[in-house]
Design a protein around this motif. Structure first.
Motif, PDB file in Angstrom:
ATOM      1  N   TYR A   1     -14.385   3.538  10.605  1.00  0.00           N
ATOM      2  CA  TYR A   1     -13.779   2.203  10.707  1.00  0.00           C
ATOM      3  C   TYR A   1     -14.443   1.383  11.807  1.00  0.00           C
TER       4      TYR A   1
ATOM      5  N   LEU B   1     -12.165   0.799   2.619  1.00  0.00           N
ATOM      6  CA  LEU B   1     -11.011   0.153   3.250  1.00  0.00           C
ATOM      7  C   LEU B   1     -11.481  -0.715   4.423  1.00  0.00           C
TER       8      LEU B   1
ATOM      9  N   SER C   1     -13.786   6.538   0.910  1.00  0.00           N
ATOM     10  CA  SER C   1     -12.613   5.698   0.710  1.00  0.00           C
ATOM     11  C   SER C   1     -12.330   4.870   1.969  1.00  0.00           C
TER      12      SER C   1
ATOM     13  N   ALA D   1     -10.543  -2.770  -1.741  1.00  0.00           N
ATOM     14  CA  ALA D   1      -9.301  -2.039  -1.458  1.00  0.00           C
ATOM     15  C   ALA D   1      -8.904  -1.169  -2.647  1.00  0.00           C
TER      16      ALA D   1
ATOM     17  N   SER E   1     -11.113   1.747  -2.715  1.00  0.00           N
ATOM     18  CA  SER E   1     -10.735   2.657  -1.645  1.00  0.00           C
ATOM     19  C   SER E   1      -9.548   3.528  -2.064  1.00  0.00           C
TER      20      SER E   1
ATOM     21  N   ALA F   1       0.856  -1.195   0.000  1.00  0.00           N
ATOM     22  CA  ALA F   1       0.000   0.000   0.000  1.00  0.00           C
ATOM     23  C   ALA F   1       0.888   1.239   0.000  1.00  0.00           C
TER      24      ALA F   1
END
Lengths: 522, 90
Positions: A61, A115, A111, A92, A95, A34
């Motif tokens: 999250y 994730l 985004s 992912a 995101s 990443a």
């Protein structure tokens, strides 16, 4: 299990296994490459994030991950683990694309949402797929530590690589481009997963209603018994690891070290993940002396965090602590999977992820609060407390050999053998608890004539019942093992054996009754 | 009504008796309990039928072979059999 101790994995099997797992290793590498991670905070500031925005994102999250984790695990169990892993890669990629294109805080939240979906889908499912592949290829879970250890090394190499290259790319190109460059890597990870041949073990036990699957998943997760210390240890180890990654840099802040420390510190922590992976696959880790040594090292490291003011010592303690908890996490994960039937594997593993998350949020808040009030050194006591708990669990859990699968308790299956409405109620003046609707004799219904058909019904009933009941009934009634013998082989009490056998026969009886008597009877 | 309930307070109730059928067939019940069940069975046609059904279920399951149920749960079975053999050796 006994098979594990006896059978060493042969070289050709190992080669086949490596070939089969290769796409998963590739996917693990690509997913963790990443590139945006090292520059995320900088980018976020650029598009208008302030402290409140960061808090809100943490909230996104903390809602998304637990809400989607178990459902995605159950989806993986019922539909396809590979499918869920591919969807995870797509989430992912989405995101990273949305993140890179974000003009403001609101779009960046979208985004973050994707994730969160990625994490929810990935966690639990990846290990489950590795575990089942091992069982399918080698017939035992013996190699699990070695393979997961290798996965951790691959992930750690990818993280370190991305940490080093992300900054350079952002400097050479731009912050946004760094995000976009991650997208093809994630798509490639998805393609790699597509190339993977999925194990079919969880399929063999399918054909259960969703409600029952959810019930079994949650029951396996929350029941008392052998699984509980394993889950507690998983959570304690994850708490320490997450805590170090999240709060480790706070110690550097408190010690007012020059900025140059931060790079090596982060590199140290991320490479500790790989180091832990190598350590965790060593056999001595699960010996009593090895487990005790690791427990001692954990507690000692946290005590250093409380007491020391030498930056090098603090960084060293954090790196060692992280490596040790990652190492401990590997054999613990195997014990978790050993104790869970394939049909609910990803669901249960994801559930453990949710519990970890639910524990981490208040822990993080508490660490933040204590650090604010009395300093990060004193917040170190919280880590000492967790390390002590973790250490005690390490000493008790790791040296125990992985045992026969834990059975789901009988709450649901211990339902009465005949429906309650077939008996007179307790307050019946004449015959309380006696038959209101007695069973019909089968003799006149032609069981002898149609034995083959009736036996087919028995087989179907066996297929449909929970695996814990089925196992006992197959050994007792199909194979004709004597009472007590089966209990010993399964590691359950003779009473449990009898209860399960009774419940299993009850389910078979209902099915045969329906078959013979038509829909009238149950 | 097929049952002929007894009068004494220690009389086994049908609803409880059917939950004892497996233990009864296994022969693991205490003598006293076994005697009470047998007395009840003598008088209660419903419970006799339930017991007969229980025996039929066991007989039908016995008609299945290991191969019949192998595909139900192949891997778990293999692991189980290995444990089983191991347990026997000890």
């Amino acid at each position: 299990m006994a098979v594990a101790a006896e059978k060493r994995v042969a070289v050709p099997t190992r080669r086949a296994l490596r070939r089969r797992l290769a796409p998963l290793y590739a996917a693990a590498f690509l997913q963790n490459l990443a590139l945006w991670v090292p520059i995320e905070k900088l980018f976020m500031t650029g598009i208008g994030f302030d402290a409140a925005g960061v808090g809100l994102m943490a909230a996104v999250y903390s809602v998304v991950v637990p809400v989607f984790e178990v459902p995605s695990g159950v989806l993986a169990d019922r539909w396809s683990r590979r499918g869920v892993l591919v969807l995870a890669c797509l989430a992912a990629a989405l995101s990273a694309a949305i993140g890179g294109a974000s003009p403001n805080v609101a779009t960046y939240m979208v985004s973050a949402f994707f994730l969160g979906i990625f994490f929810a889908m990935q966690s639990g499912t990846f290990e489950s797929v590795v575990y089942d592949t091992l069982l399918e290829e080698t017939g035992s879970s013996d190699d699990f530590e070695r393979v997961i250890g290798r996965v951790r090394v691959v992930e750690s190499v990818a993280l370190v690589t991305s940490a080093l290259t992300g900054g350079v790319l952002a400097e050479l190109l731009s912050l946004r481009v760094t995000y976009f460059l991650t997208v093809p890597l994630l798509v490639a990870a998805g393609v790699a997963v597509c190339l993977f041949r999925e194990p079919r073990l969880h399929r063999a036990e399918e054909s259960v209603p969703l409600r029952r699957q959810l019930a079994t998943t949650y029951r396996t997760l929350l029941q008392r018994g052998r699984l509980r210390p394993v889950i507690a240890l998983t959570i304690a180890a994850a708490l320490t690891m997450q805590g170090m990654l999240e709060f480790g840099p706070l110690w550097l802040v408190a010690l007012a070290v020059p900025a140059i420390w931060y790079g090596p510190h982060w590199a140290g922590l991320t490479s500790a993940l790989g180091l832990g992976g190598l350590l965790g696959s060593q056999r001595w880790v699960t010996r009593r002396s090895g487990a005790a040594a690791l427990a001692g090292v954990m507690v000692a490291c946290t005590l250093v965090l409380v007491g020391s003011t030498a930056p090098a010592v603090v960084v060293g303690a954090q790196v060692v602590l992280t490596a040790v908890v990652v190492a401990v996490g590997i054999p613990v994960t195997r014990r978790l999977h050993d104790a869970v039937p394939s049909a609910v594997r990803a669901g249960v593993a994801s559930g453990v992820g949710t519990l970890t998350w639910l524990t981490f949020v208040p822990f993080a808040l508490l660490v933040g609060f204590v650090s604010d009030r009395v300093g990060v050194g004193d917040a170190g006591w919280l880590f000492v407390a967790v390390a002590v708990v973790c250490g005690v669990l390490v000493i008790t859990v790791l040296p125990t050999a992985p045992t026969a699968p834990v059975a789901a308790p009988l709450h649901e299956e211990a339902a009465p053998t005949f429906p309650p409405d077939r008996f007179l109620p307790d307050d019946d003046p004449d015959w309380p608890g006696h038959w209101a609707v007695p069973p019909a004799a089968w003799a006149g219904l032609g069981t002898e004539v149609h034995d083959a058909e009736a036996a087919a019904e028995v087989r179907t009933a066996l297929m449909e019942m929970p695996v814990e009941l089925r196992r006992v009934m197959v050994l007792r009634d199909v194979e004709g093992r004597p009472p007590g013998d089966v209990a010993r082989a399964l590691g359950i009490s003779p009473r449990d054996e009898q209860l399960r056998l009774h419940a299993a026969r009850g389910l078979v009886r209902s099915r045969v009754a329906r078959h013979l008597e038509g829909r009238r009877a149950t | 009504m097929n049952g002929e309930p007894g009068t004494g307070g220690t009389e086994e109730r049908c609803v409880d008796l059917v939950e004892q059928l497996t233990a009864y067939l296994d022969g693991t019940l205490p003598v006293e309990e076994r005697r009470r069940i047998e007395q009840h069975l003598e008088r209660c046609e419903g419970c006799r039928t339930a017991l007969a059904q229980w025996r039929t279920v066991v007989r039908l399951a016995g008609r299945l072979t290991t191969a019949d149920v192998a595909d139900v749960d192949p891997l778990l079975r293999d692991r189980l059999m290995a444990t089983f053999l191991e347990a026997r050796r000890r």
